[in-house]
Enzyme design. Sequence first.
Site, PDB file in Angstrom:
ATOM      1  N   PRO A  10       0.794  -1.229   0.000  1.00  0.00           N
ATOM      2  CA  PRO A  10       0.000   0.000   0.000  1.00  0.00           C
ATOM      3  C   PRO A  10       0.828   1.281   0.000  1.00  0.00           C
ATOM      4  CG  PRO A  10      -0.070  -1.062   2.146  1.00  0.00           C
ATOM      5  CD  PRO A  10       0.575  -2.034   1.207  1.00  0.00           C
ATOM      6  N   ASN A  11       0.326   2.245  -0.739  1.00  0.00           N
ATOM      7  CA  ASN A  11       0.866   3.613  -0.833  1.00  0.00           C
ATOM      8  C   ASN A  11       2.148   3.703  -1.653  1.00  0.00           C
ATOM      9  OD1 ASN A  11      -1.185   4.839   0.857  1.00  0.00           O
ATOM     10  ND2 ASN A  11      -0.216   3.725   2.539  1.00  0.00           N
ATOM     11  N   ARG A  18       5.062  10.973  -2.349  1.00  0.00           N
ATOM     12  CA  ARG A  18       4.770  10.652  -0.950  1.00  0.00           C
ATOM     13  C   ARG A  18       5.985  10.919  -0.068  1.00  0.00           C
ATOM     14  NH1 ARG A  18       4.862   4.527   1.275  1.00  0.00           N
ATOM     15  NH2 ARG A  18       3.952   5.029   3.290  1.00  0.00           N
ATOM     16  N   TYR A  23      11.065   8.944   1.546  1.00  0.00           N
ATOM     17  CA  TYR A  23      11.059   7.902   0.513  1.00  0.00           C
ATOM     18  C   TYR A  23      11.741   8.310  -0.797  1.00  0.00           C
ATOM     19  CZ  TYR A  23       7.813   5.691   3.730  1.00  0.00           C
ATOM     20  OH  TYR A  23       7.254   5.122   4.838  1.00  0.00           O
ATOM     21  N   ASN A  74       8.049  -5.474  -0.867  1.00  0.00           N
ATOM     22  CA  ASN A  74       7.970  -4.355   0.060  1.00  0.00           C
ATOM     23  C   ASN A  74       6.497  -4.273   0.428  1.00  0.00           C
ATOM     24  OD1 ASN A  74       7.874  -2.055   1.523  1.00  0.00           O
ATOM     25  ND2 ASN A  74       8.866  -0.735   0.009  1.00  0.00           N
ATOM     26  N   ALA A  77       3.080  -0.719   4.912  1.00  0.00           N
ATOM     27  CA  ALA A  77       2.575  -0.774   6.286  1.00  0.00           C
ATOM     28  C   ALA A  77       2.101  -2.172   6.684  1.00  0.00           C
ATOM     29  CB  ALA A  77       1.446   0.237   6.461  1.00  0.00           C
ATOM     30  N   HIS A  80       3.976  -4.435   9.172  1.00  0.00           N
ATOM     31  CA  HIS A  80       3.872  -4.305  10.626  1.00  0.00           C
ATOM     32  C   HIS A  80       2.533  -4.786  11.168  1.00  0.00           C
ATOM     33  CE1 HIS A  80       7.195  -1.819   9.477  1.00  0.00           C
ATOM     34  NE2 HIS A  80       6.415  -0.929   8.925  1.00  0.00           N
ATOM     35  N   ASP A  87       1.518 -15.546   6.632  1.00  0.00           N
ATOM     36  CA  ASP A  87       1.062 -16.919   6.452  1.00  0.00           C
ATOM     37  C   ASP A  87       1.097 -17.317   4.978  1.00  0.00           C
ATOM     38  OD1 ASP A  87       0.702 -17.112   9.160  1.00  0.00           O
ATOM     39  OD2 ASP A  87      -1.489 -17.139   9.111  1.00  0.00           O
ATOM     40  N   GLU A  98      12.569  -9.546   1.788  1.00  0.00           N
ATOM     41  CA  GLU A  98      11.801  -8.380   2.245  1.00  0.00           C
ATOM     42  C   GLU A  98      12.646  -7.121   2.055  1.00  0.00           C
ATOM     43  OE1 GLU A  98      10.763  -8.759   6.404  1.00  0.00           O
ATOM     44  OE2 GLU A  98      10.181  -6.634   6.549  1.00  0.00           O
ATOM     45  N   HIS A 100      12.762  -2.629   2.228  1.00  0.00           N
ATOM     46  CA  HIS A 100      12.166  -1.352   2.610  1.00  0.00           C
ATOM     47  C   HIS A 100      13.066  -0.232   2.128  1.00  0.00           C
ATOM     48  CE1 HIS A 100       9.283  -3.393   5.127  1.00  0.00           C
ATOM     49  NE2 HIS A 100      10.281  -4.143   5.562  1.00  0.00           N
ATOM     50  N   LEU A 101      12.459   0.810   1.631  1.00  0.00           N
ATOM     51  CA  LEU A 101      13.231   1.984   1.191  1.00  0.00           C
ATOM     52  C   LEU A 101      13.895   2.640   2.400  1.00  0.00           C
ATOM     53  CD1 LEU A 101      10.222   3.045  -0.896  1.00  0.00           C
ATOM     54  CD2 LEU A 101      12.462   2.916  -1.977  1.00  0.00           C
ATOM     55  N   SER A 102      13.090   2.878   3.435  1.00  0.00           N
ATOM     56  CA  SER A 102      13.616   3.527   4.641  1.00  0.00           C
ATOM     57  C   SER A 102      14.171   2.455   5.577  1.00  0.00           C
ATOM     58  CB  SER A 102      12.489   4.307   5.334  1.00  0.00           C
ATOM     59  OG  SER A 102      11.457   3.436   5.750  1.00  0.00           O
ATOM     60  N   ARG A 107      13.080   4.436  12.659  1.00  0.00           N
ATOM     61  CA  ARG A 107      11.839   5.209  12.652  1.00  0.00           C
ATOM     62  C   ARG A 107      10.974   4.906  13.882  1.00  0.00           C
ATOM     63  NH1 ARG A 107       9.214   4.828   6.960  1.00  0.00           N
ATOM     64  NH2 ARG A 107       8.090   6.604   7.842  1.00  0.00           N
ATOM     65  N   ARG A 111       7.166   0.637  13.670  1.00  0.00           N
ATOM     66  CA  ARG A 111       7.735   0.092  12.425  1.00  0.00           C
ATOM     67  C   ARG A 111       8.891  -0.875  12.693  1.00  0.00           C
ATOM     68  NH1 ARG A 111       5.449   3.522   8.446  1.00  0.00           N
ATOM     69  NH2 ARG A 111       5.097   5.598   9.294  1.00  0.00           N
TER      70      ARG A 111
HETATM   71  C1  DQA Z   1       8.204   1.040   3.958  1.00  0.00           C
HETATM   72  C2  DQA Z   1       8.279   1.255   5.479  1.00  0.00           C
HETATM   73  C3  DQA Z   1       6.893   1.057   6.102  1.00  0.00           C
HETATM   74  O1  DQA Z   1       6.979   1.286   7.513  1.00  0.00           O
HETATM   75  C4  DQA Z   1       5.893   2.028   5.528  1.00  0.00           C
HETATM   76  O2  DQA Z   1       4.610   1.800   6.058  1.00  0.00           O
HETATM   77  C5  DQA Z   1       5.876   1.996   4.036  1.00  0.00           C
HETATM   78  C6  DQA Z   1       7.135   1.886   3.302  1.00  0.00           C
HETATM   79  C7  DQA Z   1       9.550   1.381   3.273  1.00  0.00           C
HETATM   80  O3  DQA Z   1       9.721   0.994   2.109  1.00  0.00           O
HETATM   81  O4  DQA Z   1      10.398   2.057   3.857  1.00  0.00           O
HETATM   82  O5  DQA Z   1       4.827   2.138   3.409  1.00  0.00           O
HETATM   83  O6  DQA Z   1       7.941  -0.345   3.714  1.00  0.00           O
END
Ligand code: DQA
Length: 150
Positions: A10-11, A18, A23, A74, A77, A80, A87, A98, A100-102, A107, A111
């Site tokens: 998502p997002n 964003r 990011y 990725n 959210a 978390h 599953d 897995e 993550h950008l950040s 943070r 997270r």
């Molecule tokens: C994220 C980190 C997550 O905590 C956040 O909700 C995201 C992006 C990252 O790529 O850093 O949507 O997965």
Amino acid sequence: MLNVLVLHGPNLNLLGLREPGIYGSTTLDQINQQLKEDGKTLQAEVTPFQSNHEGELVDAIHQAVDRYQGIVINAGAYTHTSVALRDAIAAVSIPTVEVHLSNIYHREPFRHHSYLAPVVVGQISGFGPESYRLGLQALVSHLQLKATNP
Ligand code: DQA
């Protein structure tokens, strides 16, 4: 040729717009293009899919069986919150990395926990769009090692 599914949660469709301070300014299309390019050198066909819906991501993981040898995810959210995604990854037993950008550990405390971490091969967090590229490389090396030492 390996087939790799790259899942974005998502997002992440809003990347570029964003919270660019966190990011960056690279768009999701740019990330996907770069991964497809990298795939050519790594001899991996990269198929990206983004969804804002948890169930669609679960379905995409189920449908990956017999089509993809590996997954880069990725989960945004859902990382978390989602026992369902964890599953699904455990159920299909397709090696998954897995990303993550950040750096999620730099943070907010909510997270710091990933439901996916215990069921993936490994996690790459904090390198911006490079996290995806490193994740793809790590996944391909893992799959190659597995093929030579099954
Ligand atoms: C994220 C980190 C997550 O905590 C956040 O909700 C995201 C992006 C990252 O790529 O850093 O949507 O997965």
